[in-house]
Design a protein around this motif. Structure first.
Motif, PDB file in Angstrom:
ATOM      1  N   TYR A 221      33.539 -11.271  11.943  1.00  0.00           N
ATOM      2  CA  TYR A 221      34.406 -10.868  12.534  1.00  0.00           C
ATOM      3  C   TYR A 221      34.225  -8.626  11.780  1.00  0.00           C
ATOM      4  O   TYR A 221      33.085  -8.318  11.267  1.00  0.00           O
ATOM      5  CB  TYR A 221      35.626 -10.839  11.456  1.00  0.00           C
ATOM      6  N   TYR A 234      37.683 -16.385  14.390  1.00  0.00           N
ATOM      7  CA  TYR A 234      38.330 -17.116  13.698  1.00  0.00           C
ATOM      8  C   TYR A 234      39.107 -18.557  14.381  1.00  0.00           C
ATOM      9  O   TYR A 234      38.860 -19.178  13.597  1.00  0.00           O
ATOM     10  CB  TYR A 234      39.696 -16.097  13.802  1.00  0.00           C
ATOM     11  N   THR A 251      37.464 -12.673   2.931  1.00  0.00           N
ATOM     12  CA  THR A 251      37.727 -11.462   4.311  1.00  0.00           C
ATOM     13  C   THR A 251      37.376 -10.215   3.633  1.00  0.00           C
ATOM     14  O   THR A 251      37.936 -10.417   1.838  1.00  0.00           O
ATOM     15  CB  THR A 251      39.505 -11.571   4.448  1.00  0.00           C
ATOM     16  N   LEU A 260      43.616 -13.656  10.957  1.00  0.00           N
ATOM     17  CA  LEU A 260      43.236 -14.872  10.462  1.00  0.00           C
ATOM     18  C   LEU A 260      44.635 -15.352  10.154  1.00  0.00           C
ATOM     19  O   LEU A 260      44.825 -16.533  10.254  1.00  0.00           O
ATOM     20  CB  LEU A 260      42.099 -14.535   9.138  1.00  0.00           C
TER      21      LEU A 260
END
Length: 367
Positions: A221, A234, A251, A260
């Motif tokens: 990401y 995701y 994360t 997410l």
């Protein structure tokens, strides 16, 4: 640390998400022990002892890496207010637009303007080295917040924490949360982000060492994904790991956690736990209030307020020629809704009791 490993990986079943009578999530006894070990810690912050003063008319340029990251603009405004308590003039926060060229230009402009000091938030000196060198040659000290894994150097003072400190709190929290010896844990990565990349290089081996039966997968990401309503990585992860086959996702910052959470809830997924990193508001407040629970399960927090006072302390000592206190390995506090009340105030920040008074005392000021 061994106790965390045994407790987190010693049970064959996943912890339940059902709430107990107290409102805290019910867990197996092993998971409860592990979580209590993680969540009931006390942290000692490195307050300065030697006195210094904040004398003189000073002008500080405050430059932030970029405003798009979740909560960054709010933290920046609060940091400016604390910097101004020194009595100095503060220009900023100025937006570095997540681009080294824009960040370097702002630093060069500050140097040309002849400011007395520069404060940076998550701008990496190695990526703006020419601008940093110009400040160094001009005798302008730089304080760099959350710039790990880079280290302090001549004229550049790091404030924040290091990736090892974060991982040593975060990984036991993750393993206690999943309470499963063969858990599937996704780690969100971004090799183009120095902080995230450095953290991943510590987190992933630590995960594999502490839970050898766990499956650790990497999901990319990047900052570019912030502009997309749905991150393809995701969506692919949720397709690849359908309900019941994914246990946790780590994360690296709130702006990566929020999309997410949104996508998972839209997909009817709350079967895995998100453990975020460096989360102030809104993530910390959401955890405290049980929003998105059990999906948004926990975080590790820095005291941004402490960082701001440390910035002032460093600059004051540099201006006075005093020895500088090291603030580059600050503790991080793991939080879930079980202990968030202890660390998260009404603004979603960790503001230790007596913080301002302790700094003001060594500065010879009245709070």
């Amino acid at each position: 640390m061994a106790m965390f490993v045994l407790a987190a990986c010693g049970s064959s079943g996943a912890g339940s998400n059902a709430a107990g009578a107290s409102g805290s999530p019910a867990t197996s006894s092993a998971s409860t022990v592990a979580l209590e070990e993680v969540l009931n810690q006390e942290f000692e912050l490195p307050y300065p002892d030697a006195p210094t003063t904040l004398k003189g008319d000073r002008e500080i340029s405050y430059i932030i890496g970029g405003f798009a990251a979740g909560g960054a603009s709010e933290v920046a405004q609060e940091r400016k207010l604390i910097l101004e308590k020194s009595g100095w003039k503060v220009e900023g926060p100025l937006d570095g637009e997540f681009t080294p060229s824009a960040q370097a230009t702002l630093i060069q402009q500050a140097v040309l303007k002849g400011v007395d000091g520069i404060v940076l938030d998550f701008i990496f000196p190695s990526q703006v080295s020419a601008a940093v060198d110009s400040a160094r040659k001009a005798g302008i000290p730089i304080v760099c917040n959350l710039c790990a894994p880079e280290e302090s150097s001549e004229g550049v003072h790091m404030v924040g924490t290091d990736v090892q400190t974060v991982a040593k709190q975060q990984i036991p929290l993750v393993l206690a949360a999943v309470d499963k010896p063969d858990a599937t844990i996704a780690v969100v990565t971004d090799s183009g982000n120095a902080i995230v990349d450095a953290a991943n290089k510590v987190q992933i081996p630590m995960l594999k060492e502490m839970c050898s039966g766990c499956k650790v997968v990497e999901v990319t990401y990047t900052l570019a994904d912030l502009a997309n309503p749905v991150a393809a990585s995701y969506a692919n992860m949720l397709r690849q790991y359908p309900k019941g086959s994914l246990d946790a996702v780590i994360t690296p910052f709130t702006a990566a956690a929020t999309p997410l959470i949104r996508l998972a809830e839209q997909s009817g997924r709350d079967d895995f736990k998100i453990i975020n990193t460096y989360g102030d508001a809104p993530a910390s407040t959401q955890i405290k209030e049980g929003q998105h629970f059990p999906l948004l399960f926990g975080d590790v927090m820095l005291s941004q307020a402490f960082i701001s006072y440390a910035d002032v302390d460093i600059l004051g000592r540099v201006f006075n020629g005093d020895a500088v206190v090291e603030y580059d390995a600050l503790p991080v506090a793991p939080i879930t809704r079980q202990n968030a009340e202890k660390f998260v105030n009404e603004s979603g920040r960790w503001v230790p009791e007596g913080l301002e008074e302790k700094f003001f005392k060594v500065w010879g000021m009245n709070s």
